[in-house]
Design a protein around this motif. Structure first.
Motif, PDB file in Angstrom:
ATOM      1  N   ARG A   5      34.390  10.480 -65.156  1.00  0.00           N
ATOM      2  CA  ARG A   5      34.741  10.000 -63.827  1.00  0.00           C
ATOM      3  C   ARG A   5      36.256   9.957 -63.712  1.00  0.00           C
ATOM      4  O   ARG A   5      36.960   9.526 -64.631  1.00  0.00           O
ATOM      5  N   LYS A   6      36.787  10.368 -62.554  1.00  0.00           N
ATOM      6  CA  LYS A   6      38.228  10.487 -62.361  1.00  0.00           C
ATOM      7  C   LYS A   6      38.765   9.322 -61.525  1.00  0.00           C
ATOM      8  O   LYS A   6      38.227   9.010 -60.457  1.00  0.00           O
ATOM      9  N   ILE A   7      39.826   8.709 -62.017  1.00  0.00           N
ATOM     10  CA  ILE A   7      40.439   7.567 -61.346  1.00  0.00           C
ATOM     11  C   ILE A   7      41.924   7.850 -61.125  1.00  0.00           C
ATOM     12  O   ILE A   7      42.610   8.369 -62.003  1.00  0.00           O
ATOM     13  N   LEU A   8      42.420   7.507 -59.938  1.00  0.00           N
ATOM     14  CA  LEU A   8      43.846   7.633 -59.635  1.00  0.00           C
ATOM     15  C   LEU A   8      44.446   6.237 -59.521  1.00  0.00           C
ATOM     16  O   LEU A   8      43.964   5.407 -58.755  1.00  0.00           O
ATOM     17  N   ILE A   9      45.512   5.997 -60.294  1.00  0.00           N
ATOM     18  CA  ILE A   9      46.266   4.748 -60.208  1.00  0.00           C
ATOM     19  C   ILE A   9      47.588   5.037 -59.503  1.00  0.00           C
ATOM     20  O   ILE A   9      48.355   5.898 -59.950  1.00  0.00           O
ATOM     21  N   VAL A  10      47.844   4.354 -58.398  1.00  0.00           N
ATOM     22  CA  VAL A  10      49.129   4.478 -57.704  1.00  0.00           C
ATOM     23  C   VAL A  10      49.857   3.158 -57.905  1.00  0.00           C
ATOM     24  O   VAL A  10      49.532   2.148 -57.274  1.00  0.00           O
ATOM     25  N   GLU A  11      50.818   3.153 -58.807  1.00  0.00           N
ATOM     26  CA  GLU A  11      51.495   1.934 -59.254  1.00  0.00           C
ATOM     27  C   GLU A  11      52.914   2.284 -59.672  1.00  0.00           C
ATOM     28  O   GLU A  11      53.133   3.201 -60.466  1.00  0.00           O
ATOM     29  N   LEU A  51      37.430   6.960 -57.823  1.00  0.00           N
ATOM     30  CA  LEU A  51      37.880   5.601 -57.496  1.00  0.00           C
ATOM     31  C   LEU A  51      39.405   5.578 -57.469  1.00  0.00           C
ATOM     32  O   LEU A  51      40.063   6.276 -58.247  1.00  0.00           O
ATOM     33  N   LEU A  52      39.970   4.760 -56.574  1.00  0.00           N
ATOM     34  CA  LEU A  52      41.425   4.598 -56.476  1.00  0.00           C
ATOM     35  C   LEU A  52      41.813   3.164 -56.802  1.00  0.00           C
ATOM     36  O   LEU A  52      41.122   2.217 -56.413  1.00  0.00           O
ATOM     37  N   ILE A  53      42.929   3.016 -57.520  1.00  0.00           N
ATOM     38  CA  ILE A  53      43.527   1.710 -57.782  1.00  0.00           C
ATOM     39  C   ILE A  53      44.926   1.741 -57.175  1.00  0.00           C
ATOM     40  O   ILE A  53      45.791   2.492 -57.635  1.00  0.00           O
ATOM     41  N   LEU A  54      45.148   0.960 -56.125  1.00  0.00           N
ATOM     42  CA  LEU A  54      46.395   1.043 -55.348  1.00  0.00           C
ATOM     43  C   LEU A  54      47.182  -0.255 -55.421  1.00  0.00           C
ATOM     44  O   LEU A  54      46.663  -1.331 -55.081  1.00  0.00           O
ATOM     45  N   ASP A  55      48.447  -0.145 -55.853  1.00  0.00           N
ATOM     46  CA  ASP A  55      49.355  -1.273 -55.708  1.00  0.00           C
ATOM     47  C   ASP A  55      49.737  -1.358 -54.227  1.00  0.00           C
ATOM     48  O   ASP A  55      49.785  -0.341 -53.525  1.00  0.00           O
ATOM     49  N   ILE A  56      50.003  -2.551 -53.745  1.00  0.00           N
ATOM     50  CA  ILE A  56      50.350  -2.699 -52.328  1.00  0.00           C
ATOM     51  C   ILE A  56      51.818  -2.359 -52.082  1.00  0.00           C
ATOM     52  O   ILE A  56      52.153  -1.578 -51.194  1.00  0.00           O
ATOM     53  N   MET A  57      52.709  -2.929 -52.890  1.00  0.00           N
ATOM     54  CA  MET A  57      54.146  -2.726 -52.701  1.00  0.00           C
ATOM     55  C   MET A  57      54.585  -1.446 -53.402  1.00  0.00           C
ATOM     56  O   MET A  57      54.840  -1.429 -54.604  1.00  0.00           O
ATOM     57  N   LEU A  58      54.654  -0.357 -52.648  1.00  0.00           N
ATOM     58  CA  LEU A  58      55.020   0.953 -53.186  1.00  0.00           C
ATOM     59  C   LEU A  58      56.165   1.547 -52.378  1.00  0.00           C
ATOM     60  O   LEU A  58      56.295   1.271 -51.186  1.00  0.00           O
ATOM     61  N   PRO A  59      57.006   2.373 -53.005  1.00  0.00           N
ATOM     62  CA  PRO A  59      58.089   3.027 -52.255  1.00  0.00           C
ATOM     63  C   PRO A  59      57.561   4.062 -51.273  1.00  0.00           C
ATOM     64  O   PRO A  59      56.590   4.759 -51.563  1.00  0.00           O
ATOM     65  N   LYS A  60      58.194   4.131 -50.101  1.00  0.00           N
ATOM     66  CA  LYS A  60      57.923   5.105 -49.043  1.00  0.00           C
ATOM     67  C   LYS A  60      56.614   4.832 -48.299  1.00  0.00           C
ATOM     68  O   LYS A  60      56.602   4.648 -47.086  1.00  0.00           O
ATOM     69  N   ASP A  72      39.809   7.061 -44.012  1.00  0.00           N
ATOM     70  CA  ASP A  72      39.468   7.911 -42.870  1.00  0.00           C
ATOM     71  C   ASP A  72      38.825   9.232 -43.297  1.00  0.00           C
ATOM     72  O   ASP A  72      38.137   9.880 -42.504  1.00  0.00           O
ATOM     73  N   HIS A  73      39.049   9.626 -44.559  1.00  0.00           N
ATOM     74  CA  HIS A  73      38.576  10.935 -45.021  1.00  0.00           C
ATOM     75  C   HIS A  73      37.567  10.862 -46.170  1.00  0.00           C
ATOM     76  O   HIS A  73      36.791  11.799 -46.352  1.00  0.00           O
ATOM     77  N   LYS A  74      37.566   9.781 -46.925  1.00  0.00           N
ATOM     78  CA  LYS A  74      36.730   9.732 -48.122  1.00  0.00           C
ATOM     79  C   LYS A  74      36.006   8.397 -48.226  1.00  0.00           C
ATOM     80  O   LYS A  74      36.533   7.351 -47.836  1.00  0.00           O
ATOM     81  N   ASP A  75      34.827   8.462 -48.768  1.00  0.00           N
ATOM     82  CA  ASP A  75      34.031   7.254 -48.989  1.00  0.00           C
ATOM     83  C   ASP A  75      33.915   7.030 -50.492  1.00  0.00           C
ATOM     84  O   ASP A  75      32.925   7.380 -51.126  1.00  0.00           O
ATOM     85  N   ILE A  76      34.967   6.447 -51.079  1.00  0.00           N
ATOM     86  CA  ILE A  76      34.990   6.152 -52.507  1.00  0.00           C
ATOM     87  C   ILE A  76      35.479   4.719 -52.692  1.00  0.00           C
ATOM     88  O   ILE A  76      36.156   4.171 -51.810  1.00  0.00           O
ATOM     89  N   PRO A  77      35.172   4.077 -53.811  1.00  0.00           N
ATOM     90  CA  PRO A  77      35.668   2.717 -54.046  1.00  0.00           C
ATOM     91  C   PRO A  77      37.191   2.678 -54.139  1.00  0.00           C
ATOM     92  O   PRO A  77      37.809   3.545 -54.759  1.00  0.00           O
ATOM     93  N   ILE A  78      37.799   1.673 -53.492  1.00  0.00           N
ATOM     94  CA  ILE A  78      39.246   1.485 -53.516  1.00  0.00           C
ATOM     95  C   ILE A  78      39.544   0.045 -53.927  1.00  0.00           C
ATOM     96  O   ILE A  78      39.060  -0.902 -53.302  1.00  0.00           O
ATOM     97  N   LEU A  79      40.340  -0.115 -54.986  1.00  0.00           N
ATOM     98  CA  LEU A  79      40.745  -1.426 -55.470  1.00  0.00           C
ATOM     99  C   LEU A  79      42.224  -1.626 -55.193  1.00  0.00           C
ATOM    100  O   LEU A  79      43.048  -0.801 -55.585  1.00  0.00           O
ATOM    101  N   MET A  80      42.572  -2.704 -54.488  1.00  0.00           N
ATOM    102  CA  MET A  80      43.969  -3.028 -54.193  1.00  0.00           C
ATOM    103  C   MET A  80      44.494  -3.991 -55.259  1.00  0.00           C
ATOM    104  O   MET A  80      43.780  -4.906 -55.696  1.00  0.00           O
TER     105      MET A  80
END
Length: 232
Positions: A5-11, A51-60, A72-80
Motif C-alpha cells: 500500500r502506498k502512502i504520501l507524507i507531506v510534512e 492514503l495521505l498524511i498532511l501537515d497543516i502548516m506547509l510552505p506555499k 474533489d478528485h479522489k476518495d482515499i483516507p486523509i489524515l491531517m
C-alpha cells in the motif's frame, strides 16, 4: 507477491517525516515524502496513493488546501497532522474532507495504528480488497491478530494474553451469545482447570479496559442467565 500500500507524507519537518516513514515501512507500507505543499499537492493528484498524511502548516500550499483539492478528485483516507490543538482547527480539517486529525507530538505507533484502522475501514466500505482475516474493526475497536495489538479509537489498550484471545474470539462472532462454558472451552481449552468463574473475571477486566466511555453502547453485554454477547 502482494503490492504494498502506498502512502504520501507531506510534512516540512524532515525529522517527523522520516520517523513516520520508518515506522510505516517497517509495518509493510511504501512511503513517499514531500516537504513542499505545492509539490505534495501535485504528487497526490498525479499518483495513485492509498492514503495521505498532511501537515497543516506547509510552505506555499497548506494542508487544508491539499485536502480540499484531493478530496474533489479522489476518495482515499486523509489524515491531517498539526501542532494546533484548538477545536476550530480540527473542525476545519474535517470540514475539508479529512478522515482524522492527529495532534503533534504524537507517537509513531499511534500513527501506524490509525493508518491501519483507516485503510481497513476504507477497504471494507469500498470492497476494493478482501477483508483482512488478520484484522477486526468494529465501532472504533481495532484488533490486529498478527501483532496482537488492540486499539480503541486510535489509542492502544494493553491486554493480557487471555484477555486478547477472549476479546478476539467474541469480536469475530458478533451478536452471538456464548455461555461461560462455551467461552471457557473455546478460549482456554485444555489449559484451564475447569472453573468457569475465570471467564467472568476476565470479562470484568476486559470491560474495564475497553469500555472507555460509560455513555457509549458497551462492546460486551451480559445476557442474564445465559452468558455474554459482543455487540456489533
Amino acid at each position: 507477491m502482494t503490492e504494498l500500500r502506498k502512502i504520501l507524507i507531506v510534512e516540512d519537518e524532515p525529522s517527523i517525516a522520516e520517523l513516520a516513514k520508518d515506522y510505516l515501512e517497517v509495518n509493510g507500507y511504501s512511503v513517499d515524502i514531500e516537504q513542499s505543499g505545492e509539490k505534495g499537492l501535485q504528487r497526490a493528484l498525479m499518483h495513485n496513493y492509498d492514503l495521505l498524511i498532511l501537515d497543516i502548516m506547509l510552505p506555499k500550499v497548506d494542508g487544508y488546501e491539499i485536502c480540499r483539492q484531493v478530496r474533489d478528485h479522489k476518495d482515499i483516507p486523509i489524515l491531517m497532522v498539526s501542532a494546533k490543538r484548538e477545536e476550530i482547527d480540527k473542525i476545519k480539517g474535517l470540514g475539508f474532507g479529512a478522515d482524522d486529525y492527529i495532534i503533534k507530538p504524537f507517537g509513531p505507533s499511534e500513527l501506524v495504528a490509525r493508518v491501519n484502522a483507516h485503510l481497513s475501514r476504507y477497504d471494507r466500505l469500498t470492497g476494493k480488497r478482501d477483508k483482512n482475516k488478520d484484522e477486526v474493526y468494529i465501532r472504533g475497536l481495532f484488533i490486529d491478530k498478527v501483532s496482537r495489538r488492540v486499539l480503541i479509537n486510535g489509542l492502544e489498550i494493553t491486554l493480557t494474553a487471555k484477555e486478547f484471545d477472549l476479546l478476539t474470539f467474541m469480536a469475530e462472532h458478533p451478536d452471538r451469545v456464548f455461555s461461560k462454558d462455551q467461552l471457557f472451552e473455546r478460549v482456554w481449552g485444555m489449559e484451564a482447570s475447569g472453573d468457569t468463574t475465570t471467564v467472568a473475571v476476565h470479562i470484568k477486566k476486559l470491560r474495564q479496559k475497553i469500555e472507555l466511555d460509560p455513555f457509549d453502547q458497551p462492546y460486551v453485554e451480559t445476557i442474564w442467565g445465559v452468558g455474554y454477547r459482543f455487540t456489533k
